[in-house]
Scaffold this active site. Structure first.
Site, PDB file in Angstrom:
ATOM      1  N   ASP A  55      35.786  46.772  47.982  1.00 58.77           N
ATOM      2  CA  ASP A  55      35.632  45.895  46.835  1.00 58.77           C
ATOM      3  C   ASP A  55      34.996  44.569  47.241  1.00 58.77           C
ATOM      4  OD1 ASP A  55      36.477  45.192  43.991  1.00 58.77           O
ATOM      5  OD2 ASP A  55      37.474  43.585  45.103  1.00 58.77           O
ATOM      6  N   GLU A  63      30.888  47.834  47.639  1.00 57.05           N
ATOM      7  CA  GLU A  63      30.518  47.376  46.306  1.00 57.05           C
ATOM      8  C   GLU A  63      29.680  46.115  46.428  1.00 57.05           C
ATOM      9  OE1 GLU A  63      31.807  45.339  42.198  1.00 57.05           O
ATOM     10  OE2 GLU A  63      32.663  44.795  44.125  1.00 57.05           O
TER      11      GLU A  63
HETATM   12  C1  QV4 Z   1      39.784  32.888  35.553  1.00 59.97           C
HETATM   13  C2  QV4 Z   1      38.462  32.124  35.568  1.00 59.97           C
HETATM   14  C3  QV4 Z   1      38.354  31.293  36.827  1.00 59.97           C
HETATM   15  C4  QV4 Z   1      39.562  30.372  36.869  1.00 59.97           C
HETATM   16  C5  QV4 Z   1      40.854  31.193  36.856  1.00 59.97           C
HETATM   17  C6  QV4 Z   1      42.053  30.258  36.826  1.00 59.97           C
HETATM   18  O1  QV4 Z   1      37.374  33.035  35.486  1.00 59.97           O
HETATM   19  O2  QV4 Z   1      37.147  30.576  36.842  1.00 59.97           O
HETATM   20  O3  QV4 Z   1      39.513  29.607  38.046  1.00 59.97           O
HETATM   21  O4  QV4 Z   1      40.900  32.063  35.714  1.00 59.97           O
HETATM   22  O5  QV4 Z   1      43.208  30.973  36.840  1.00 59.97           O
HETATM   23  C7  QV4 Z   1      40.619  38.020  36.485  1.00 59.97           C
HETATM   24  C8  QV4 Z   1      40.197  37.370  35.173  1.00 59.97           C
HETATM   25  C9  QV4 Z   1      39.482  36.055  35.435  1.00 59.97           C
HETATM   26  C10 QV4 Z   1      40.419  35.127  36.217  1.00 59.97           C
HETATM   27  C11 QV4 Z   1      40.795  35.835  37.505  1.00 59.97           C
HETATM   28  C12 QV4 Z   1      41.788  35.033  38.318  1.00 59.97           C
HETATM   29  O6  QV4 Z   1      39.353  38.267  34.465  1.00 59.97           O
HETATM   30  O7  QV4 Z   1      39.118  35.476  34.205  1.00 59.97           O
HETATM   31  O8  QV4 Z   1      39.740  33.921  36.547  1.00 59.97           O
HETATM   32  O9  QV4 Z   1      41.412  37.121  37.214  1.00 59.97           O
HETATM   33  O10 QV4 Z   1      42.988  34.921  37.658  1.00 59.97           O
HETATM   34  C13 QV4 Z   1      38.369  42.352  38.434  1.00 59.97           C
HETATM   35  C14 QV4 Z   1      37.934  41.830  37.059  1.00 59.97           C
HETATM   36  C15 QV4 Z   1      37.987  40.336  36.997  1.00 59.97           C
HETATM   37  C16 QV4 Z   1      39.388  39.859  37.400  1.00 59.97           C
HETATM   38  C17 QV4 Z   1      39.589  40.306  38.838  1.00 59.97           C
HETATM   39  C18 QV4 Z   1      40.918  39.847  39.437  1.00 59.97           C
HETATM   40  O11 QV4 Z   1      36.623  42.286  36.798  1.00 59.97           O
HETATM   41  O12 QV4 Z   1      37.737  39.921  35.660  1.00 59.97           O
HETATM   42  O13 QV4 Z   1      39.492  38.449  37.273  1.00 59.97           O
HETATM   43  O14 QV4 Z   1      39.583  41.746  38.864  1.00 59.97           O
HETATM   44  O15 QV4 Z   1      41.982  40.274  38.671  1.00 59.97           O
HETATM   45  C19 QV4 Z   1      31.052  40.168  40.556  1.00 59.97           C
HETATM   46  C20 QV4 Z   1      31.410  40.563  41.981  1.00 59.97           C
HETATM   47  C21 QV4 Z   1      31.978  41.967  42.083  1.00 59.97           C
HETATM   48  C22 QV4 Z   1      33.072  42.220  41.043  1.00 59.97           C
HETATM   49  C23 QV4 Z   1      32.514  41.872  39.664  1.00 59.97           C
HETATM   50  C24 QV4 Z   1      33.550  42.037  38.577  1.00 59.97           C
HETATM   51  O16 QV4 Z   1      30.299  40.437  42.845  1.00 59.97           O
HETATM   52  O17 QV4 Z   1      32.482  42.162  43.380  1.00 59.97           O
HETATM   53  O18 QV4 Z   1      32.066  40.523  39.643  1.00 59.97           O
HETATM   54  N1  QV4 Z   1      33.603  43.567  41.100  1.00 59.97           N
HETATM   55  C25 QV4 Z   1      34.829  43.883  41.878  1.00 59.97           C
HETATM   56  C26 QV4 Z   1      35.738  44.856  41.149  1.00 59.97           C
HETATM   57  C27 QV4 Z   1      36.339  44.165  39.963  1.00 59.97           C
HETATM   58  C28 QV4 Z   1      37.242  43.047  40.435  1.00 59.97           C
HETATM   59  C29 QV4 Z   1      36.743  42.350  41.627  1.00 59.97           C
HETATM   60  C30 QV4 Z   1      35.605  42.715  42.285  1.00 59.97           C
HETATM   61  C31 QV4 Z   1      37.625  41.341  42.224  1.00 59.97           C
HETATM   62  O19 QV4 Z   1      35.048  46.022  40.830  1.00 59.97           O
HETATM   63  O20 QV4 Z   1      37.066  45.078  39.153  1.00 59.97           O
HETATM   64  O21 QV4 Z   1      37.371  42.068  39.376  1.00 59.97           O
HETATM   65  O22 QV4 Z   1      38.499  42.049  43.111  1.00 59.97           O
HETATM   66  O23 QV4 Z   1      29.849  40.798  40.164  1.00 59.97           O
END
Ligand code: QV4
Ligand code: CA
Length: 512
Positions: free
Chosen positions: A212, A248
């Site tokens: 990831d 990824e």
């Molecule tokens: C939010 C704000 C922040 C703020 C924070 C404060 O965005 O700016 O500082 O609150 O508390 C979730 C929420 C998100 C939140 C974050 C932290 O959606 O709004 O921040 O939690 O609390 C998944 C979801 C994300 C989720 C994350 C962790 O998609 O929405 O965030 O899990 O729970 C990029 C990357 C790529 C990534 C992709 C989604 O390059 O690597 O974005 N894809 C992978 C996974 C994906 C996962 C992650 C990475 C993180 O496939 O499922 O994100 O592990 O393109």
């Protein structure tokens, strides 16, 4: 001796790029958010008998429990420890799944979340899936243990510690992705903890890893922990087999970080694949299926033997990650089946099929505000079991795309044509196309608004074949359309543009 050494060298070169699937099994399926107990059953009752090579599972390590919103799927991307303890099950259930799947030749690929721990606003307490204490504010994760020293805070140079500019490679690797506490992967201690977690999984018998957020780690730091990994378990894999690695990295072009920066470590997700295929099948921007003639590297994709390909994934099927509006999903079943059918028939890349759950979408200003909704669950938050209906579809809101006849039969098609060349391309200069795979299989699509009626060279031996899209071979008859291939390899195809599924696929294992 010399030949032997050459063979060993070839084997080692292939190493982390080799999916390790059983020979003749060429695809894996992502059973997103499934429980381990259900996956074990699915391996035995469905995946093995239908030629699936493996399963990508949701992250198995302990994560934060989020209740606002209520138990979102994405809480599993916020690690608290490396204990195997999640809504999918505990370590005993995990071991049972791996053993049972491996014993029927269906291997397990773990989603490894190792770039970060939970979000900075995660609070302090034991609101985690195994009840381990943590304090996000102090960056304390005693169940690993990690402390403040193990995070990147000093290294990140942005004002708020967040990634602000994806064109600054230092920010992308050293700052926080959406506030997730960013691990200091240059530290040998952190690398060792990650390798220890992954080696624990290898010891149980897993075959590889999706890594990831790889874009957010330096390729060299990743190499350092990957080099610490053990060989696969010799109960199921050959001596010296290396874990399959797919990273990824979302590279749609136009960013400072390239997918190719990661080839040294293993394969990479090719996100252009689903974004472009969706555009073509939807016929957006003047695209048409004729242009798929040079699909693959010809479209500017990475080399086939480095690519992990898919039509949609757990992020972009709900507007997370990348790809945008063109991505096809189970919500557009007719076009989706064509896209997955095309992917599985085409030789490019190593293929992953998506298997989803249904959620109540609600669009406001073009965005699904329910994109967070977790798996089908009971009121206490536990994940619902995957029930199987008498007609073999799934209940409890599990979509089970991998059980759709058209998709399952194309997984089998890919196994049958494995290693065969891309041959006998035909197109009408619009959205009717056809191609073969040597003398083993042939597929025809009609994505135009008029009927297709053509005699085409299939490359197949003469005989009567069952179309595996409208039906399949059962006993000595076809449950769907039959296709007659003549002595010269030519066959007549008729596909109505209003057919339920406007494509036909035949292969030598579905010949009467
Ligand atoms: C939010 C704000 C922040 C703020 C924070 C404060 O965005 O700016 O500082 O609150 O508390 C979730 C929420 C998100 C939140 C974050 C932290 O959606 O709004 O921040 O939690 O609390 C998944 C979801 C994300 C989720 C994350 C962790 O998609 O929405 O965030 O899990 O729970 C990029 C990357 C790529 C990534 C992709 C989604 O390059 O690597 O974005 N894809 C992978 C996974 C994906 C996962 C992650 C990475 C993180 O496939 O499922 O994100 O592990 O393109
Ligand atoms: Ca990072």
């Amino acid at each position: 001796m010399r030949i032997f050494l050459l063979l060993v060298a070839a084997e080692l070169c292939w190493a982390q790029y080799n999916p390790n699937t059983k020979s003749g099994r060429t695809s894996i399926v992502h059973l997103f958010e499934w429980r381990w107990a259900d996956i074990a059953l699915e391996c035995e009752r469905y995946l093995a008998p239908n030629g699936f090579g493996g399963v990508q599972i949701s992250p198995p390590n302990e994560n934060i429990v989020i209740t606002n919103p209520w138990r979102p799927w994405w809480e599993r991307y916020q690690p608290i420890s490396y204990k195997l303890c999640t809504r999918s099950g505990n370590e005993d259930e995990f071991r049972d799944m791996v053993t049972r799947c491996n014993n029927v030749g269906v291997y397990i690929y773990v989603d490894a979340v190792v770039n970060h721990m939970c979000g900075s606003a995660g609070g302090a307490g034991t609101h985690s899936t195994c009840g381990s204490y943590f304090n996000a504010g102090n960056e304390e994760f005693p169940a690993v243990p990690y402390s403040g020293w193990d995070f990147n805070d000093g290294k990140c140079k942005t004002s708020n510690g967040e990634i602000q500019d994806y064109n600054d490679i230092y920010q992308v690797r050293d700052c926080r992705l959406v506030s997730l506490l960013d691990l200091a992967l240059e530290k040998d201690y952190v690398r060792s903890k990650i390798a220890e977690y992954m080696n624990h999984l290898i010891g149980i018998g897993v075959a590889g890893f999706r890594i990831d957020a790889s874009k957010h780690m330096w390729p060299g730091d990743m190499k350092a922990f990957l080099d610490k990994l053990n060989n696969l378990h010799t109960k199921w894999f050959p001596e010296g087999a290396r874990p399959f690695i797919f990273q990824e990295v979302i590279d749609l072009g136009g960013e400072a970080i390239k997918a190719s920066d990661y080839f040294v470590n293993g394969r990479v997700t090719e996100f252009k694949y689903g974004a472009k295929l969706g555009t073509v099948i939807r016929r957006w921007n003047g695209e048409k299926m004729t242009y798929l003639k040079n699909w693959g590297e010809g479209w500017g994709f990475m080399p086939s033997d480095r690519a992990l390909v898919f039509v949609d994934n757990h992020d972009n099927q709900r507007g997370h990650g990348a790809g945008g509006a063109s991505i096809l999903t189970f919500w557009d079943p007719r076009l989706y089946k064509m896209a997955v059918g095309f992917m599985l028939a085409h030789p490019y890349g190593f293929t992953r099929v998506m298997s989803s759950y249904r959620w109540s979408r609600w669009f406001e200003n073009g965005k699904d505000v329910n994109d967070w909704i977790g798996p089908p669950s009971n009121s206490d938050g536990s994940t619902k079991t995957v029930t199987i209906n008498p007609d073999t579809t799934c209940g409890n809101d599990w979509v089970c795309e991998h059980r759709w006849r058209q998709i399952r039969n194309m997984v089998i098609f890919r196994n049958v044509v494995d290693g065969q060349a891309f041959t006998n391309w035909w197109d009408n200069n619009s959205n009717q196309v056809a191609f073969g795979r040597g003398n083993k299989g042939f597929i025809v699509f009609n994505n135009d608004d008029w009927n297709l009626s053509e005699t085409l060279q299939t490359g197949l031996p003469a005989g009567t074949y069952c179309d595996v899209i409208s039906g399949q071979k059962e006993g000595n008859s076809c449950t769907g359309i039959q296709i007659q291939v003549n002595g010269d390899g030519r066959a007549y195809f008729q596909i109505s543009n209003s057919a339920e599924d406007p494509f036909v696929a035949i292969h030598v294992n579905a010949k009467l």
